[in-house]
Design a protein around this motif. Structure first.
Motif, short mmCIF file in Angstrom:
data_model
loop_
_atom_site.label_atom_id
_atom_site.label_comp_id
_atom_site.label_asym_id
_atom_site.label_seq_id
_atom_site.Cartn_x
_atom_site.Cartn_y
_atom_site.Cartn_z
N CYS A 114 0.83 -1.20 0.00
CA CYS A 114 0.00 0.00 0.00
C CYS A 114 0.87 1.26 0.00
CB CYS A 114 -0.93 0.00 1.22
SG CYS A 114 -1.99 1.46 1.29
N ASP A 115 0.63 2.14 -0.99
CA ASP A 115 1.35 3.41 -1.05
C ASP A 115 0.41 4.62 -0.98
OD1 ASP A 115 0.24 3.42 -3.61
OD2 ASP A 115 2.16 3.24 -4.64
N ASP A 116 -0.79 4.38 -0.47
CA ASP A 116 -1.79 5.44 -0.34
C ASP A 116 -1.73 6.02 1.07
OD1 ASP A 116 -4.06 7.00 -0.02
OD2 ASP A 116 -5.41 5.56 -0.96
N PRO A 117 -1.20 7.25 1.22
CA PRO A 117 -1.05 7.83 2.57
C PRO A 117 -2.36 7.97 3.34
CG PRO A 117 0.15 9.13 0.95
CD PRO A 117 -0.67 8.14 0.18
N ALA A 118 -3.50 7.99 2.65
CA ALA A 118 -4.79 8.13 3.33
C ALA A 118 -5.36 6.79 3.81
CB ALA A 118 -5.79 8.81 2.39
N HIS A 119 -4.71 5.69 3.44
CA HIS A 119 -5.25 4.37 3.79
C HIS A 119 -4.64 3.88 5.11
CE1 HIS A 119 -6.41 0.16 3.50
NE2 HIS A 119 -7.33 0.58 2.65
N PRO A 120 -5.42 3.16 5.94
CA PRO A 120 -4.89 2.64 7.22
C PRO A 120 -3.75 1.63 7.04
CG PRO A 120 -7.28 2.29 7.08
CD PRO A 120 -6.85 2.94 5.80
N HIS A 121 -3.63 1.02 5.86
CA HIS A 121 -2.55 0.05 5.62
C HIS A 121 -1.35 0.67 4.90
CE1 HIS A 121 -4.81 -3.21 7.24
NE2 HIS A 121 -5.78 -3.06 6.37
N TYR A 122 -1.25 2.01 4.95
CA TYR A 122 -0.15 2.71 4.31
C TYR A 122 1.20 2.12 4.71
CZ TYR A 122 3.03 6.59 3.13
OH TYR A 122 4.06 7.35 2.64
N ASN A 123 2.05 1.90 3.72
CA ASN A 123 3.40 1.34 3.87
C ASN A 123 3.39 -0.02 4.56
OD1 ASN A 123 6.12 1.46 3.23
ND2 ASN A 123 6.68 2.36 5.20
N GLN A 124 2.44 -0.85 4.15
CA GLN A 124 2.34 -2.22 4.65
C GLN A 124 2.02 -3.15 3.48
OE1 GLN A 124 -0.37 -2.75 7.99
NE2 GLN A 124 -0.16 -0.58 8.49
N PRO A 125 2.34 -4.43 3.64
CA PRO A 125 1.96 -5.40 2.60
C PRO A 125 0.45 -5.55 2.56
CG PRO A 125 2.94 -6.53 4.49
CD PRO A 125 3.06 -5.06 4.76
N VAL A 126 -0.08 -5.78 1.36
CA VAL A 126 -1.51 -5.99 1.16
C VAL A 126 -1.72 -7.12 0.17
CG1 VAL A 126 -2.21 -3.63 1.74
CG2 VAL A 126 -1.64 -4.21 -0.63
N ASP A 127 -2.91 -7.71 0.22
CA ASP A 127 -3.29 -8.73 -0.76
C ASP A 127 -4.01 -8.06 -1.92
OD1 ASP A 127 -2.30 -10.93 0.69
OD2 ASP A 127 -4.10 -10.98 1.93
N LEU A 128 -3.67 -8.48 -3.12
CA LEU A 128 -4.32 -7.96 -4.33
C LEU A 128 -5.46 -8.88 -4.73
CD1 LEU A 128 -1.13 -6.98 -6.33
CD2 LEU A 128 -2.46 -5.57 -4.75
N PRO A 129 -6.54 -8.36 -5.30
CA PRO A 129 -6.73 -6.95 -5.64
C PRO A 129 -6.93 -6.08 -4.39
CG PRO A 129 -8.73 -8.18 -6.12
CD PRO A 129 -7.70 -9.18 -5.67
N PHE A 130 -6.56 -4.82 -4.53
CA PHE A 130 -6.61 -3.86 -3.43
C PHE A 130 -7.08 -2.53 -4.00
CE2 PHE A 130 -4.44 -0.87 -0.47
CZ PHE A 130 -4.96 -1.34 0.73
N ALA A 131 -8.15 -1.97 -3.45
CA ALA A 131 -8.79 -0.80 -4.06
C ALA A 131 -7.97 0.49 -3.94
CB ALA A 131 -10.17 -0.59 -3.44
N ALA A 132 -7.22 0.65 -2.85
CA ALA A 132 -6.44 1.88 -2.66
C ALA A 132 -5.13 1.80 -3.45
CB ALA A 132 -6.16 2.07 -1.18
N GLY A 133 -4.41 2.92 -3.51
CA GLY A 133 -3.13 2.97 -4.21
C GLY A 133 -2.17 1.91 -3.68
#
Length: 175
Positions: A85-104
């Motif tokens: 996650c590279d979306d500063p407005a998202h709670p998972h900012y700068n963390q691994p995420v599973d795709l698909p993922f709606a935020a940046g």
């Protein structure tokens, strides 16, 4: 067996350079740096490599493109659903995420070879401050060491040699 290194050191060739020299014990290799050089005030999307000392936390690799790296660091194979996650407005900012993922986000299972081996650094992670930079990794360089988006990158053979030489708790010191 070589003595294990507790720190990697990165120096830019010139103050504004997008190329540098990485030292790991007795091993010295070229590296690529961010497209806008280095910065002490990292911000999301600035293209700069942050100055500082960061722990090499763990290694991710593409099992379909090479053997598991030999290292004392934790190693995990990547999958096609791995993202960051590279979306500063998202709670998972700068963390691994599973795709698909709606935020940046950044896709870790890349078509190019840059993330065939990627080392996670603790830059802006504990806690992640929105906008202070995300997905700053140590990874594989492009041919010719063209600039990164803010990461440090080396040739595949150099990455493997470095990972074999590091000890647990190793840091990368970017100056």
């Amino acid at each position: 067996m070589n003595k294990l290194a507790g720190e990697l050191s990165v120096h830019a060739i010139t103050p504004k350079s997008t190329r540098g020299i990485l030292t790991c014990g007795a091993l010295t290799v070229p590296c690529a740096l961010g497209r806008t050089g280095r910065t002490a005030r990292k911000s999301e999307g600035d293209g700069a490599t942050p100055l500082g000392r960061f722990e090499l936390m763990s290694v991710l690799y593409r099992p379909d493109r090479g053997l598991r790296p030999k290292t004392v660091l934790p190693v995990t194979p990547l999958t096609a659903t791995d993202g960051w996650c590279d979306d500063p407005a998202h709670p998972h900012y700068n963390q691994p995420v599973d795709l698909p993922f709606a935020a940046g986000h950044e896709v870790l299972w890349r078509e190019d070879r840059l993330y065939d081996i990627v080392v996670l650094l603790n830059q802006n992670m504990f806690p992640a401050v929105p906008g202070r930079g995300s997905a700053i990794f140590f990874h594989i360089a492009r041919e010719g060491y063209s600039p990164t988006e803010g990461c440090v990158a080396v040739a595949p053979s150099h990455m493997r040699a470095i990972l074999e030489r590091v000890q647990p708790g190793v840091h990368i010191n970017i100056r």
